[in-house]
Enzyme design. Structure first.
Site, PDB file in Angstrom:
ATOM      1  N   ARG A 237       0.809  -1.211   0.000  1.00  0.00           N
ATOM      2  CA  ARG A 237       0.000   0.000   0.000  1.00  0.00           C
ATOM      3  C   ARG A 237       0.852   1.274   0.000  1.00  0.00           C
ATOM      4  O   ARG A 237       0.566   2.234   0.692  1.00  0.00           O
ATOM      5  CB  ARG A 237      -0.929   0.022   1.222  1.00  0.00           C
TER       6      ARG A 237
ATOM      7  N   ARG B 289      -3.271   6.371   1.229  1.00  0.00           N
ATOM      8  CA  ARG B 289      -3.847   7.686   1.490  1.00  0.00           C
ATOM      9  C   ARG B 289      -2.995   8.592   2.359  1.00  0.00           C
ATOM     10  O   ARG B 289      -3.423   9.652   2.744  1.00  0.00           O
ATOM     11  CB  ARG B 289      -5.218   7.486   2.125  1.00  0.00           C
TER      12      ARG B 289
ATOM     13  N   ASP C 185      -6.154  -2.954  -7.602  1.00  0.00           N
ATOM     14  CA  ASP C 185      -6.732  -3.562  -6.408  1.00  0.00           C
ATOM     15  C   ASP C 185      -7.049  -5.019  -6.696  1.00  0.00           C
ATOM     16  O   ASP C 185      -7.283  -5.389  -7.857  1.00  0.00           O
ATOM     17  CB  ASP C 185      -7.997  -2.831  -5.958  1.00  0.00           C
TER      18      ASP C 185
ATOM     19  N   TYR D 256     -14.544 -11.948  -0.610  1.00  0.00           N
ATOM     20  CA  TYR D 256     -15.202 -10.670  -0.959  1.00  0.00           C
ATOM     21  C   TYR D 256     -16.403 -10.913  -1.879  1.00  0.00           C
ATOM     22  O   TYR D 256     -17.412 -10.213  -1.813  1.00  0.00           O
ATOM     23  CB  TYR D 256     -14.217  -9.712  -1.642  1.00  0.00           C
TER      24      TYR D 256
ATOM     25  N   ARG E  49      -5.994  11.308  -6.750  1.00  0.00           N
ATOM     26  CA  ARG E  49      -7.226  10.553  -6.476  1.00  0.00           C
ATOM     27  C   ARG E  49      -8.452  11.451  -6.676  1.00  0.00           C
ATOM     28  O   ARG E  49      -9.457  11.030  -7.242  1.00  0.00           O
ATOM     29  CB  ARG E  49      -7.143  10.033  -5.041  1.00  0.00           C
TER      30      ARG E  49
HETATM   31  O1  1CP Z   1       0.215   0.530  -2.511  1.00  0.00           O
HETATM   32  C1  1CP Z   1      -0.654   0.357  -3.319  1.00  0.00           C
HETATM   33  O2  1CP Z   1      -1.477   1.211  -3.607  1.00  0.00           O
HETATM   34  C2  1CP Z   1      -0.594  -0.941  -4.027  1.00  0.00           C
HETATM   35  C3  1CP Z   1      -1.855  -1.299  -4.646  1.00  0.00           C
HETATM   36  C4  1CP Z   1      -2.855  -2.047  -3.769  1.00  0.00           C
HETATM   37  C5  1CP Z   1      -2.779  -3.369  -3.357  1.00  0.00           C
HETATM   38  C6  1CP Z   1      -1.604  -4.314  -3.474  1.00  0.00           C
HETATM   39  C7  1CP Z   1      -4.108  -1.544  -3.348  1.00  0.00           C
HETATM   40  C8  1CP Z   1      -4.604  -0.179  -3.538  1.00  0.00           C
HETATM   41  N1  1CP Z   1      -4.824  -2.579  -2.799  1.00  0.00           N
HETATM   42  C9  1CP Z   1      -4.033  -3.696  -2.779  1.00  0.00           C
HETATM   43  C10 1CP Z   1      -4.415  -5.032  -2.344  1.00  0.00           C
HETATM   44  C11 1CP Z   1      -5.664  -5.240  -1.578  1.00  0.00           C
HETATM   45  N2  1CP Z   1      -6.890  -4.655  -1.732  1.00  0.00           N
HETATM   46  C12 1CP Z   1      -5.769  -6.217  -0.575  1.00  0.00           C
HETATM   47  C13 1CP Z   1      -4.658  -7.181  -0.210  1.00  0.00           C
HETATM   48  C14 1CP Z   1      -3.625  -6.565   0.675  1.00  0.00           C
HETATM   49  C15 1CP Z   1      -4.114  -6.156   2.039  1.00  0.00           C
HETATM   50  O3  1CP Z   1      -4.449  -7.031   2.846  1.00  0.00           O
HETATM   51  O4  1CP Z   1      -4.112  -4.941   2.292  1.00  0.00           O
HETATM   52  C16 1CP Z   1      -7.095  -6.187  -0.083  1.00  0.00           C
HETATM   53  C17 1CP Z   1      -7.682  -7.027   1.032  1.00  0.00           C
HETATM   54  C18 1CP Z   1      -7.802  -5.180  -0.827  1.00  0.00           C
HETATM   55  C19 1CP Z   1      -9.256  -4.847  -0.727  1.00  0.00           C
HETATM   56  C20 1CP Z   1      -9.473  -3.403  -0.422  1.00  0.00           C
HETATM   57  N3  1CP Z   1      -9.042  -2.371  -1.228  1.00  0.00           N
HETATM   58  C21 1CP Z   1     -10.119  -2.828   0.699  1.00  0.00           C
HETATM   59  C22 1CP Z   1     -10.823  -3.607   1.795  1.00  0.00           C
HETATM   60  C23 1CP Z   1      -9.938  -3.978   2.953  1.00  0.00           C
HETATM   61  C24 1CP Z   1     -10.740  -4.686   4.013  1.00  0.00           C
HETATM   62  O5  1CP Z   1     -10.481  -4.387   5.182  1.00  0.00           O
HETATM   63  O6  1CP Z   1     -11.607  -5.520   3.710  1.00  0.00           O
HETATM   64  C25 1CP Z   1     -10.047  -1.431   0.569  1.00  0.00           C
HETATM   65  C26 1CP Z   1     -10.585  -0.384   1.502  1.00  0.00           C
HETATM   66  C27 1CP Z   1      -9.353  -1.169  -0.660  1.00  0.00           C
HETATM   67  C28 1CP Z   1      -9.091   0.173  -1.239  1.00  0.00           C
HETATM   68  C29 1CP Z   1      -7.691   0.467  -1.619  1.00  0.00           C
HETATM   69  N4  1CP Z   1      -6.892  -0.321  -2.444  1.00  0.00           N
HETATM   70  C30 1CP Z   1      -5.692   0.299  -2.660  1.00  0.00           C
HETATM   71  C31 1CP Z   1      -5.726   1.578  -1.984  1.00  0.00           C
HETATM   72  C32 1CP Z   1      -4.625   2.602  -2.020  1.00  0.00           C
HETATM   73  C33 1CP Z   1      -6.974   1.662  -1.334  1.00  0.00           C
HETATM   74  C34 1CP Z   1      -7.517   2.847  -0.577  1.00  0.00           C
HETATM   75  C35 1CP Z   1      -8.454   3.556  -1.482  1.00  0.00           C
HETATM   76  C36 1CP Z   1      -8.478   5.043  -1.343  1.00  0.00           C
HETATM   77  O7  1CP Z   1      -7.710   5.753  -2.011  1.00  0.00           O
HETATM   78  O8  1CP Z   1      -9.348   5.507  -0.590  1.00  0.00           O
END
Ligand code: 1CP
Length: 324
Positions: A2, A6, A52, A128, A15
């Site tokens: 990540r 944010r 994602d 999911y 964004r």
């Molecule tokens: O650094 C990066 O931005 C890399 C890209 C990346 C990756 C590898 C993002 C962007 N998401 C992920 C993987 C991801 N997404 C996982 C696996 C890794 C982990 O456990 O964190 C999972 C579970 C998700 C699903 C997801 N995406 C959620 C739900 C989490 C939960 O608690 O159930 C959420 C809120 C997101 C949004 C997301 N994805 C990525 C970002 C930067 C964000 C935040 C969105 C924003 O800008 O508001």
């Protein structure tokens, strides 16, 4: 982990410009920009594609939205007809845009820096698809325990589509892959083989059939004592390790050819510099550099001050230089 989250003001700007998180994922120029942002700020060795894990179920035909402050909202599946409606062959328009991002990132990245592509692991992605968003995974776990026919069909389709998705990322310029099984730790050890190791192995085999020996990191979060078994069963080159687990213990479970990635707690970025540095030292002490990719144990949190990330990277580099 990540990196582009944010906590970076420049990420928030892009964004906003994109309109929504999903529009950002599917806008190659902007997604490339946010992938590269952390590399401009910090002395890192690799970039991780901005996308994602839910892009895969979206491409399979489930509607997807990311609600402000709420997280993902995904259309669900609940029976065999639902699963049979999911696309799993042919072309996926969502992927084209992500692959285009990968190509742009590779050409914008300095040659000595690596680009990591990724996808979610079938158990996590399927959870999911069953729950429809962030949850306690109770429904998905009940389905896993009851093991209806449709659940296995669902895992198989996610495997097939993930292989297509990852092969495209490699063709476009990804040099390593990470498979995220964020919810592996929910499962009893008796189900890890069938629901975590086997489907991940099928993805890895599918990728390596086209690209023999391609480097792959498996992040099965929360499986502490089972990292070794999962690494062996999947033939991963490295295992991502969650925080609060000793990397030395995990190394002890692995054969010499397998490396560890991790595992500083992202919470340490929110505290004092002294506790951050103590944390870095305790992660690095006694773990051979040749078998370690330094990283956090999980995603960076939004209130993190980028200055603390800078201090973290500098501390890891200092430690490196003292040793080599
Ligand atoms: O650094 C990066 O931005 C890399 C890209 C990346 C990756 C590898 C993002 C962007 N998401 C992920 C993987 C991801 N997404 C996982 C696996 C890794 C982990 O456990 O964190 C999972 C579970 C998700 C699903 C997801 N995406 C959620 C739900 C989490 C939960 O608690 O159930 C959420 C809120 C997101 C949004 C997301 N994805 C990525 C970002 C930067 C964000 C935040 C969105 C924003 O800008 O508001």
């Amino acid at each position: 982990m990540r990196q582009a989250g944010r906590y970076l003001p420049e990420y928030k700007l892009v964004r906003q410009k994109a309109g929504s998180f999903l529009q950002l994922c599917y806008n190659p120029e902007l997604a490339c920009e946010v992938t590269l942002q952390p590399l401009r700020r910090f002395d890192l060795d690799a970039a991780i594609l901005f996308s994602d894990i839910l892009v895969v179920p979206h491409a399979m035909g489930l509607s997807l939205d990311f609600k402000e402050g709420e997280g993902p909202v995904l259309q669900t599946v609940a029976n065999l007809p639902d699963v049979e409606r999911l696309a799993f062959q042919g072309s996926f328009e969502q992927f084209d845009r992500v692959w285009e991002t990968v190509g742009l990132v590779r050409s914008g990245l300095a040659p000595h820096l690596s680009l990591i592509g990724f996808c979610g692991a079938p158990w996590t992605v399927a959870s999911y698809m069953i729950e429809g968003g962030s949850s306690d995974r109770k429904r998905a776990l009940a389905v896993a325990h009851e093991n209806p026919i449709w659940f296995q069909v669902l895992l198989d389709r996610v495997v097939q589509v993930s292989i297509v998705y990852l092969l495209g990322q490699i063709r476009a310029g990804a040099e390593a892959l990470q498979i995220f099984d964020s919810w592996a730790g929910d499962l009893p050890t008796g189900l890890l083989d069938r629901l975590v190791s086997l489907p991940i192995k099928q993805i890895i085999d599918g990728v390596r059939q086209a690209y023999p020996g391609f480097p792959i990191i498996v992040f099965a979060r929360g499986v502490a004592k089972s990292h070794g078994l999962i690494a062996e069963a999947t033939s991963a080159n490295a295992v991502g390790v969650e925080e609060d687990v000793s990397l030395r213990d995990v190394l002890g479970q692995l054969t010499e050819k397998v490396a560890v990635q991790g595992n500083l707690s992202p919470q340490l970025l929110l505290g004092s510099e002294a506790s951050l540095l103590a944390g870095v030292k305790s992660v690095l002490d006694g773990v051979p550099l040749s078998r370690h990719i330094f990283n956090l144990g999980h995603g960076i949190t939004p209130p993190t001050d980028p200055v603390m990330v800078e201090k973290l990277v500098a501390a890891v580099r200092r430690y490196d230089e003292e040793l080599v």
